[in-house]
Design an enzyme around this catalytic site. Structure first.
Site, PDB file in Angstrom:
ATOM      1  N   ARG A 174     -37.786   8.142 -27.672  1.00  0.00           N
ATOM      2  CA  ARG A 174     -36.514   8.578 -26.787  1.00  0.00           C
ATOM      3  C   ARG A 174     -35.909   7.607 -25.864  1.00  0.00           C
ATOM      4  O   ARG A 174     -35.415   8.165 -24.833  1.00  0.00           O
ATOM      5  CB  ARG A 174     -36.949  10.066 -26.296  1.00  0.00           C
ATOM      6  CG  ARG A 174     -37.366  11.092 -27.054  1.00  0.00           C
ATOM      7  CD  ARG A 174     -36.438  11.756 -27.981  1.00  0.00           C
ATOM      8  NE  ARG A 174     -37.060  12.718 -28.858  1.00  0.00           N
ATOM      9  CZ  ARG A 174     -37.840  12.528 -30.075  1.00  0.00           C
ATOM     10  NH1 ARG A 174     -37.688  11.041 -30.454  1.00  0.00           N
ATOM     11  NH2 ARG A 174     -38.405  13.406 -30.711  1.00  0.00           N
ATOM     12  N   SER A 245     -35.044  19.825 -25.918  1.00  0.00           N
ATOM     13  CA  SER A 245     -36.453  19.814 -25.304  1.00  0.00           C
ATOM     14  C   SER A 245     -36.362  18.956 -24.157  1.00  0.00           C
ATOM     15  O   SER A 245     -35.629  18.031 -23.834  1.00  0.00           O
ATOM     16  CB  SER A 245     -37.178  18.844 -26.468  1.00  0.00           C
ATOM     17  OG  SER A 245     -37.201  19.475 -27.686  1.00  0.00           O
ATOM     18  N   GLU A 348     -37.221  14.147 -20.790  1.00  0.00           N
ATOM     19  CA  GLU A 348     -36.527  13.751 -21.862  1.00  0.00           C
ATOM     20  C   GLU A 348     -35.038  13.821 -21.378  1.00  0.00           C
ATOM     21  O   GLU A 348     -34.130  13.082 -21.581  1.00  0.00           O
ATOM     22  CB  GLU A 348     -36.775  14.256 -23.336  1.00  0.00           C
ATOM     23  CG  GLU A 348     -35.907  13.982 -24.424  1.00  0.00           C
ATOM     24  CD  GLU A 348     -36.116  14.606 -25.730  1.00  0.00           C
ATOM     25  OE1 GLU A 348     -35.362  14.754 -26.651  1.00  0.00           O
ATOM     26  OE2 GLU A 348     -37.494  14.843 -25.937  1.00  0.00           O
TER      27      GLU A 348
END
Length: 352
Positions: A174, A245, A348
């Site tokens: 990520r 998320s 995230e």
């Protein structure tokens, strides 16, 4: 074309549904238009935004939000308004150049309909193509870096267009150099993906194989299966505000993981198995599992809530949640996980 809007309401430009605004909103519909912008004269700071699906505005933005609104790069030879197919030197693959402003899932749908392999496991991830190359989005065993061949961008520092090989973008879990050392320098205008013309199914993650059942693996079938899985446990951002998320899954040392196993067995019984994935010598532990084990599933704090069906997601449950409420719930989750498991979760979602 370049369009400008002062004191612009961003409520519909972020999937969390935060009621915030920016001093100036600029949309660019053709990459060449970037050459006409005097970036130093724009209200600062400058933030380049895609579909607003992986960020949390912590308040009104004092500077300029810039959005690439291009939907294709090369009108001549384009098979539709989503992608431009480029012949590849390899018979087993095809290079597909996609404009930064294309909705990423539209690209996934197009690839599946063409029988091309690569992005099907990334289906239904919200956001746009340009942002996918910044975030290195991933799901069900596949990451964007696995299929990115080249990132096309405007270099603000040198005021020229550049082509950056995917291998040079510093991709990790990520993250990428676009989020770290290169932050603020490049504006992504398009991405060239390398898709496979031969079967390359990725089924051994997140229950995909089980959900597929007896259906024959094909890009469209796998895409449909991924969508079924995601729709069962994730909120539709059109109905419930969220940024997907919220936390990254931590990767820890194996000795640390064994301590977590001991805690879990003491609470759930000696036969209990902690979900995990081996990452070389280390172990990835699902953040959702830890959040659930700490009793956060469904917890509310004002208008913010840990989503009952998937605790990795924080939602704007009432539609009126404030950034302060989202952050307060985030910090409560982080603090509790750290106290219990000795792991500090990292969001995230980008905080702006």
């Amino acid at each position: 074309m370049v369009t400008r809007h002062e004191t612009y309401d961003l409520s519909r430009q972020n999937t969390f549904g935060m009621k915030v605004s920016c001093r100036l909103y600029v949309e660019v519909t053709e990459p060449e238009d970037l050459l006409t912008l005097d970036f130093d004269a724009l209200p600062q700071p400058l933030f380049v935004m895609g579909g607003g699906s992986n960020l949390l505005f912590t308040g009104d933005f004092p500077g300029t939000v810039l959005h690439m609104g291009n939907r294709f790069l090369h009108p001549s030879g384009v098979r539709n308004d989503k992608a431009s197919v480029i012949p590849s030197e390899a018979k087993e693959s095809l290079l597909v150049r996609v404009a930064a402003g294309v909705v990423f899932d539209d690209f996934c749908a197009w690839a599946a309909s063409e029988g091309l392999w690569g992005p099907e496991n990334l289906s239904l991830i919200p956001g746009e193509v340009g942002a996918s190359a910044v975030q290195n989005i991933g799901a069900y065993g596949v990451e964007a870096k696995d299929i990115i061949d080249t990132v096309h961008a405007f270099d603000r520092q040198e005021r020229r267009f550049v082509d950056i090989p995917g291998a040079d973008c510093g991709y990790g879990y990520r993250t990428s150099l676009f989020k770290t050392a290169w932050k603020g320098r490049y504006i992504i205008t398009a991405v060239t993906f390398r898709l496979s013309t031969v079967p390359q199914p990725k089924l051994d993650y997140g229950g995909v194989r089980k959900a597929l059942g007896n259906r024959e693996p094909a890009p469209q079938v796998i895409r449909d299966t991924i969508i079924e899985i995601r729709e069962q446990k994730l909120p539709d951002p059109k109905e419930i505000g969220s940024a997907g998320s919220f936390f990254c899954n931590p990767v820890i040392e194996r000795a640390h993981f064994e301590r977590i196993v001991a805690i879990a067995k003491a609470e759930n019984g000696p036969e209990y198995e902690v979900p995990h994935y081996d990452v070389g010598e280390k172990v990835k532990v699902p953040a959702a599992w830890m959040i659930d084990q700490c009793g956060f599933k469904g917890m509310r704090l004002g208008g913010a809530q840990v989503y009952p069906k998937q605790p990795l997601v924080i939602v704007n449950a009432t539609g009126t949640a404030t950034p302060e409420e989202i952050i307060a719930l985030e910090q409560r989750v982080i603090g509790t996980i750290k106290d219990k498991y000795g792991i500090e979760l990292h969001p995230e979602v980008e905080h702006v």
